[in-house]
Write a protein that holds these residues in place. Structure first.
Motif, PDB file in Angstrom:
ATOM      1  N   HIS A 355      12.612   0.434 -11.421  1.00  0.00           N
ATOM      2  CA  HIS A 355      12.407  -0.988 -11.641  1.00  0.00           C
ATOM      3  C   HIS A 355      11.960  -1.683 -10.367  1.00  0.00           C
ATOM      4  CE1 HIS A 355      15.384  -0.747 -15.286  1.00  0.00           C
ATOM      5  NE2 HIS A 355      14.171  -0.291 -15.573  1.00  0.00           N
ATOM      6  N   VAL A 356      12.575  -1.352  -9.281  1.00  0.00           N
ATOM      7  CA  VAL A 356      12.184  -1.947  -8.000  1.00  0.00           C
ATOM      8  C   VAL A 356      10.733  -1.617  -7.683  1.00  0.00           C
ATOM      9  CG1 VAL A 356      12.597  -1.915  -5.519  1.00  0.00           C
ATOM     10  CG2 VAL A 356      14.522  -2.007  -7.092  1.00  0.00           C
ATOM     11  N   TYR A 357      10.356  -0.361  -7.884  1.00  0.00           N
ATOM     12  CA  TYR A 357       8.973   0.030  -7.632  1.00  0.00           C
ATOM     13  C   TYR A 357       8.019  -0.753  -8.527  1.00  0.00           C
ATOM     14  CZ  TYR A 357      10.991   4.029  -5.157  1.00  0.00           C
ATOM     15  OH  TYR A 357      11.681   4.818  -4.288  1.00  0.00           O
ATOM     16  N   VAL A 358       8.391  -0.938  -9.790  1.00  0.00           N
ATOM     17  CA  VAL A 358       7.521  -1.657 -10.724  1.00  0.00           C
ATOM     18  C   VAL A 358       7.383  -3.116 -10.317  1.00  0.00           C
ATOM     19  CG1 VAL A 358       7.279  -2.434 -13.119  1.00  0.00           C
ATOM     20  CG2 VAL A 358       7.961  -0.076 -12.621  1.00  0.00           C
ATOM     21  N   LEU A 359       8.513  -3.764  -9.928  1.00  0.00           N
ATOM     22  CA  LEU A 359       8.462  -5.165  -9.513  1.00  0.00           C
ATOM     23  C   LEU A 359       7.620  -5.348  -8.262  1.00  0.00           C
ATOM     24  CD1 LEU A 359      12.164  -6.274 -10.187  1.00  0.00           C
ATOM     25  CD2 LEU A 359      10.121  -6.827 -11.536  1.00  0.00           C
ATOM     26  N   LEU A 365       0.219  -7.165  -7.111  1.00  0.00           N
ATOM     27  CA  LEU A 365      -0.956  -7.460  -7.922  1.00  0.00           C
ATOM     28  C   LEU A 365      -1.092  -8.954  -8.184  1.00  0.00           C
ATOM     29  CD1 LEU A 365      -0.822  -4.542 -10.546  1.00  0.00           C
ATOM     30  CD2 LEU A 365      -2.388  -4.787  -8.616  1.00  0.00           C
ATOM     31  N   ALA A 366       0.032  -9.649  -8.444  1.00  0.00           N
ATOM     32  CA  ALA A 366      -0.020 -11.090  -8.702  1.00  0.00           C
ATOM     33  C   ALA A 366      -0.512 -11.850  -7.475  1.00  0.00           C
ATOM     34  CB  ALA A 366       1.363 -11.582  -9.129  1.00  0.00           C
ATOM     35  N   CYS A 367      -0.001 -11.482  -6.309  1.00  0.00           N
ATOM     36  CA  CYS A 367      -0.456 -12.134  -5.077  1.00  0.00           C
ATOM     37  C   CYS A 367      -1.933 -11.888  -4.834  1.00  0.00           C
ATOM     38  CB  CYS A 367       0.374 -11.641  -3.893  1.00  0.00           C
ATOM     39  SG  CYS A 367       2.107 -12.156  -3.949  1.00  0.00           S
ATOM     40  N   ALA A 368      -2.371 -10.703  -5.099  1.00  0.00           N
ATOM     41  CA  ALA A 368      -3.784 -10.403  -4.898  1.00  0.00           C
ATOM     42  C   ALA A 368      -4.657 -11.217  -5.848  1.00  0.00           C
ATOM     43  CB  ALA A 368      -4.017  -8.908  -5.105  1.00  0.00           C
TER      44      ALA A 368
END
Length: 435
Positions: A355-359, A365-368
């Motif tokens: 989960h941590v890796y996914v977040l 990706l959102a920041c990019a």
């Protein structure tokens, strides 16, 4: 008459004839008779044999040793001779070469170590008889037609108590051939036939044994055959139980973990012969049970000792892992099968880490995307709204000349130019009407 003309110094035939003078025929009427008698005396066969016997003594013939070879006991025997001393006996082996045994007593036999005989051997005895050194040979062949013996013979021990032996039919063997297996220990005390054959088209091509008691470190294996059509050659071999044993996997594999490491322990496998811990070698395969990481880790080599353990670095929080172990002889690498996997670690920790890796990935990706959108808006705004030239300020013309632009030189903006429409407004003034 015969008169001696000198003293005989040589008892040979040639010297005797030279030492006597023959009388003249005219001296006496019996001269020719005497001459004939003298010649007959010296040329008599008995006289010639007597002279030869005294010059060349006869050699007595050496009797045969009458050698005999017992392949079951690997013993060579021969007839003892009087006044004979025996030096050595030799076996000429096609694979091992000459095997010599020096003889220190007057026993008329010698015993060779166990060796395979299917290639045929030549035996030789060297003896000193009547002060003469002689050698006598005996050829021990493999009777039967060439190519009829069993081939591809092999044996292996498994689970410490069972043994399987297999072989194949000879290429030149007839269809009615039948093979039989015999096993003899190196002390030659126990000889047994295979209790349970494995057949292929009614021909024995294997043997299964579940009682290995009585076998020693080295054992003699013999496969012979019978047929009504032709003679069948035999095949034999000397096998070491240590070399043909396949070890079972280690058992009682356990894992105990703390904050930084996991201690893996196991017990050495059961073997037919009693072995120390240092005679084993182990391999560990530690895999992480995760969708993010698959198997294929490098195997870990561990030498055997009294404790049989390995300290695996694995700090907390640790995901779910599995370990399995296999073993082999430290000098002969025949690896056993793998033990059953033993799991350690936590599935919850593994899930939380996922989960941590996914977040983290989603946040990146959102920041990019956000930065991309902002940059795109800035560039688009610059293209849609170019800077408007300012009115020339006469008061500050000398100071801000660099910031003013001539209207005629200003380039038309994109999408305008010749197509720009100019709206002109005219003011109409009506004349007042008279009342």
């Amino acid at each position: 008459m015969l008169e001696p003309q000198g003293t005989a110094k040589d008892s040979g035939l040639t010297g005797s004839l030279a030492q006597w003078a023959l009388p003249s025929p005219s001296a006496s009427p019996v001269g020719p008779l005497a001459t004939a008698f003298l010649l007959s005396l010296f040329l008599h066969p008995a006289s010639l044999l007597t002279q030869e016997h005294r010059d060349f003594p006869a050699v007595e013939p050496i009797p045969s040793l009458k050698m005999k070879f017992d392949p079951r006991r690997m013993t060579l025997t021969w007839d003892c001779q009087e006044n004979a001393t025996y030096v050595e006996c030799v076996m000429f082996h096609k694979e091992k070469g000459p095997i010599a045994i020096m003889l220190t007593d007057k026993k008329c036999r010698c015993k060779f170590p166990d060796s395979s005989l299917h290639g045929g051997v030549t035996l030789m005895v060297t003896a000193n008889i009547s002060q003469r050194l002689i050698s006598e040979k005996l050829v021990y062949p493999n009777p039967g037609e060439e190519g009829t013996a069993a081939q591809n013979f092999s044996c292996f021990i498994y689970n410490a108590y069972f043994m399987n032996c297999t072989w194949a039919k000879g290429q030149a063997a007839p269809d009615d051939v039948q093979y039989f297996l015999y096993i003899r220990d190196s002390r030659r005390k126990i000889e047994r036939e295979c209790p349970r054959y494995i057949d292929d088209l009614k021909i024995h091509v294997g043997c299964h044994l579940k009682d290995l008691s009585g076998l020693t470190f080295h054992n003699y294996f013999l496969v012979n055959g019978t047929s009504q059509r032709t003679g069948i050659q035999f095949f034999d071999s000397i096998l070491s139980l240590k070399a043909i044993e396949r070890y079972s996997p280690p058992h009682n594999v356990t894992v105990h973990c703390n904050e930084s490491h996991c201690l893996i322990r196991w017990e050495k496998p059961r073997t037919l012969q009693s072995l120390t811990g240092w005679e084993f070698q182990y391999q560990l395969d530690i895999q992480r049970q995760s969708t993010m990481q698959h198997s294929g880790n490098q195997l870990i080599e561990v030498s055997g000792d009294a404790e049989n353990k390995y300290n695996f670095p694995s700090p907390e929080p640790r995901g779910k892992h599995a370990v399995r172990v296999r073993t082999s002889d430290s000098r002969i690498q025949h690896w056993s099968a793998w033990s059953r996997p033993v799991e350690f670690g936590s599935e919850e920790t593994e899930a939380s880490l996922v989960h941590v890796y996914v977040l983290v990935v989603l946040g990146t990706l959102a920041c990019a995307l956000l930065l991309g959108c902002l940059l795109k808006r800035v560039i688009g705004k610059y293209k849609l709204f170019p800077p408007i030239p300012r009115i020339k300020d006469k008061l500050t013309d000398n100071h801000q000349s660099d910031q003013q632009m001539i209207w005629e030189k200003f380039p038309p903006s994109a999408g305008r130019g010749d197509n720009e429409e100019v709206l002109t407004v005219e003011e109409l003034t009506e004349a007042p009407t008279s009342p």
